[in-house]
Design an enzyme around this catalytic site. Structure first.
Site, PDB file in Angstrom:
ATOM      1  N   GLU A  75      -5.388  -7.105  -5.011  1.00  0.00           N
ATOM      2  CA  GLU A  75      -4.672  -6.217  -4.087  1.00  0.00           C
ATOM      3  C   GLU A  75      -5.189  -6.429  -2.679  1.00  0.00           C
ATOM      4  O   GLU A  75      -6.380  -6.690  -2.477  1.00  0.00           O
ATOM      5  CB  GLU A  75      -4.842  -4.736  -4.446  1.00  0.00           C
ATOM      6  CG  GLU A  75      -4.105  -4.331  -5.689  1.00  0.00           C
ATOM      7  CD  GLU A  75      -4.221  -2.846  -6.013  1.00  0.00           C
ATOM      8  OE1 GLU A  75      -4.286  -2.026  -5.075  1.00  0.00           O
ATOM      9  OE2 GLU A  75      -4.253  -2.540  -7.214  1.00  0.00           O
ATOM     10  N   GLU A 107      -9.810  -0.695 -10.673  1.00  0.00           N
ATOM     11  CA  GLU A 107     -10.538   0.219  -9.777  1.00  0.00           C
ATOM     12  C   GLU A 107     -11.261   1.344 -10.512  1.00  0.00           C
ATOM     13  O   GLU A 107     -11.043   2.527 -10.232  1.00  0.00           O
ATOM     14  CB  GLU A 107      -9.619   0.764  -8.692  1.00  0.00           C
ATOM     15  CG  GLU A 107      -9.213  -0.305  -7.709  1.00  0.00           C
ATOM     16  CD  GLU A 107      -8.644   0.222  -6.394  1.00  0.00           C
ATOM     17  OE1 GLU A 107      -8.681   1.447  -6.156  1.00  0.00           O
ATOM     18  OE2 GLU A 107      -8.177  -0.595  -5.598  1.00  0.00           O
TER      19      GLU A 107
HETATM   20  C1  BG6 Z   1      -5.359   0.750  -4.897  1.00  0.00           C
HETATM   21  C2  BG6 Z   1      -4.686   1.018  -6.206  1.00  0.00           C
HETATM   22  O1  BG6 Z   1      -6.453   1.597  -4.799  1.00  0.00           O
HETATM   23  O2  BG6 Z   1      -4.680   1.008  -3.726  1.00  0.00           O
HETATM   24  C3  BG6 Z   1      -3.173   1.038  -6.152  1.00  0.00           C
HETATM   25  O3  BG6 Z   1      -5.120   0.125  -7.194  1.00  0.00           O
HETATM   26  C4  BG6 Z   1      -2.733   1.750  -4.898  1.00  0.00           C
HETATM   27  O4  BG6 Z   1      -2.706   1.649  -7.313  1.00  0.00           O
HETATM   28  C5  BG6 Z   1      -3.269   0.993  -3.678  1.00  0.00           C
HETATM   29  O5  BG6 Z   1      -1.356   1.951  -4.787  1.00  0.00           O
HETATM   30  C6  BG6 Z   1      -2.849   1.573  -2.348  1.00  0.00           C
HETATM   31  O6  BG6 Z   1      -3.252   2.915  -2.265  1.00  0.00           O
HETATM   32  P1  BG6 Z   1      -2.244   4.093  -1.977  1.00  0.00           P
HETATM   33  O7  BG6 Z   1      -3.017   5.325  -2.200  1.00  0.00           O
HETATM   34  O8  BG6 Z   1      -1.787   3.919  -0.569  1.00  0.00           O
HETATM   35  O9  BG6 Z   1      -1.109   3.935  -2.952  1.00  0.00           O
END
Ligand code: BG6
Length: 470
Positions: free
Chosen positions: A370, A165
């Protein structure tokens, strides 16, 4: 498009799940690890810090055994640069190298494909003190770090992800913590850092192809399609503005070796153009990813800018992420999508739509690295965790992905967030993402025992059936 028959998931589809080092490992200062920026930054008060996280550093064998029980074919995790090279460059830390060798061996023992992110937000603090990504020397440091990884693990790791990211780090730098005093870099500096990251990534992709010709490597970006709020042409232009600036510009550079023309004009117009040395163009053009890794959570809905400060607003339920930019776009509501308890848009059809766009722009296979839903899951007295919302979320997104496969999108695999509960980037431990519950809360570490959630068993069945139930 409505088809008479949906295609099946490919035979060797990588059914996986993801974590990142700093959000899951803990052991923040053990076995020679030096601090990263995450360890030194300020984080919102009252939330879990990253010192212990889910203690995966000490529980990895138990966790990977559970992943194997769930049927995972792939485990996407990140390596902490600070464990391998505590000074950021130079001397290698044998304990750090051995740790990840053991993690990879544990995956291999169960036939789980390790998918390795080289850098997930956690730049070594010592490099940050020398200017971090603003300093061109960090490009050499990243290449040097990559060389160590390819040399040590190249025979065991087939899938590499360069930088997680990059677009989040550049566009929403505060999301991963604030430097002491709260001062974030200027936007001009952020785009200079972005340029250096692009160069570092290109050099590392090239190096990977030289040192590990059998391996595949790609960037991991947070990509999302944008909808115009209405069919007003100005809304469509604004949606396109933000889609380019937030997504395509970050993927065009690694794939085409060039900035997106609209993004370049924007940078020039706003006085944000980075310093680009003549040889940089050859570096960027000299490397190409084998696939696009994509993190997908939500789509966004966009309205035309009003051209004043009212264009900027906080993301719903999240005061730390500001959206909108004067003269560029304004965030709007979409009545046709759902929302999580944390205000994140839930849009499975938007997932299909985004996959189509990525496929049509880049003509490369896509690996989802993800996708997931953060929720305050509850551990019951009998050790069960009922998370029907997560099952529903995955069911719908995987169905949309199957539709995208039927649309002709080449999908390598699906590694949702997260394999096991992790600390959220800025919203603590209560915002859980895992298939496996870890018994701790924000401050109380309890016994850190692992409990499979209902979604664990659902995913296990889905993998066993190769998604035929979807
Ligand atoms: C992504 C990241 O943006 O979102 C992760 O790569 C992150 O590291 C995930 O945990 C979820 O976002 P958040 O802010 O809810 O942890």
């Amino acid at each position: 498009m409505i088809y008479q028959k949906l295609l099946d998931f490919p035979e060797h589809f990588l059914w996986g799940a993801s974590t990142s080092a700093y959000q899951v490992e803990g052991a923040w200062d053990e076995d020679g690890k030096s601090p990263s920026i995450i360890d030194m930054y300020e984080h919102p008060a009252g939330y879990a810090d990253f010192t212990v996280a889910s203690d995966h550093y000490h529980h990895f064998a138990e966790d990977i055994a559970l992943f194997a029980k769930m049927g995972l074919k792939a485990y996407r995790f990140s390596i902490a640069w600070t464990r391998i090279l505590p000074q950021g460059t130079g001397e290698v830390n044998p304990a750090g190298v051995e740790h990840y060798r053991a993690v990879i061996a544990e995956c291999r023992k169960y036939g789980i494909e390790p998918v390795v992110t080289m850098y997930h937000f956690d730049l070594p603090w010592c490099l940050e003190q020398q200017g971090g990504w603003l300093n061109r020397a960090t490009i050499d440091a990243f290449e040097n770090y990559a060389r160590v990884l390819f040399t040590e693990y190249g025979s065991e790791v087939k899938y590499w992800l360069t930088i997680n990211e990059q677009n989040t780090m550049i566009l929403h730098p505060g999301a991963i913590g604030l430097p002491k005093g709260g001062q974030l870099p200027s936007r001009k500096d952020l785009y200079q850092m972005n340029h250096h990251m692009m160069l570092a990534q290109a050099r590392v992709m090239k190096l990977c192809h030289v040192l590990c010709p059998q391996a595949k490597i790609g960037p991991a970006l947070n990509l999302t399609a944008m909808y115009p709020e209405t069919c007003r042409p100005e809304d469509a232009i604004a949606a396109h503005n933000w889609e380019v600036l937030r997504c395509w510009n970050f993927a065009d550079v690694p794939v085409f070796g060039q900035y997106h023309p609209l993004a370049m004009r924007y940078l020039e117009d706003r006085g944000l153009t980075p310093e680009i040395q003549p040889e940089d163009w050859d570096t960027l053009a000299g490397a190409k990813p084998d696939f696009i890794a994509m993190n997908y959570y939500s789509t966004a809905t966009i309205a035309a800018s009003r051209g004043d400060a009212s264009d900027v607003s906080a993301r719903a339920g999240d005061q730390q992420i500001m959206l909108g930019e004067e003269g560029v776009y304004r965030a709007a509501e979409n009545p046709y999508v759902g929302k999580t308890q944390y205000g994140w848009v839930v849009d499975p059809t938007g997932f299909r739509y985004t996959l189509r766009k990525v496929c049509e722009r880049y003509h490369l296979p896509i690996l989802i690295t993800e996708n997931g839903i953060g929720a305050p899951d509850k551990l019951e007295a009998d050790g069960s965790v009922h998370d029907p919302y997560r099952i529903e979320f995955y069911e719908k997104h995987l169905h949309a992905m199957r539709e995208a496969i039927t649309d002709g999108v080449d999908m390598l695999g699906y590694c949702p967030w997260a394999a096991v509960d992790v600390v959220s980037t800025h919203q603590g431990y209560a915002k859980r993402y895992g298939f496996i519950y870890v018994d701790r809360d924000e401050q109380d570490l309890r016994d850190l025992r692992r409990y499979p959630k209902d979604s664990f068993y659902w995913y296990q069945k889905t993998i066993a059936e190769n998604g035929k139930n979807l």
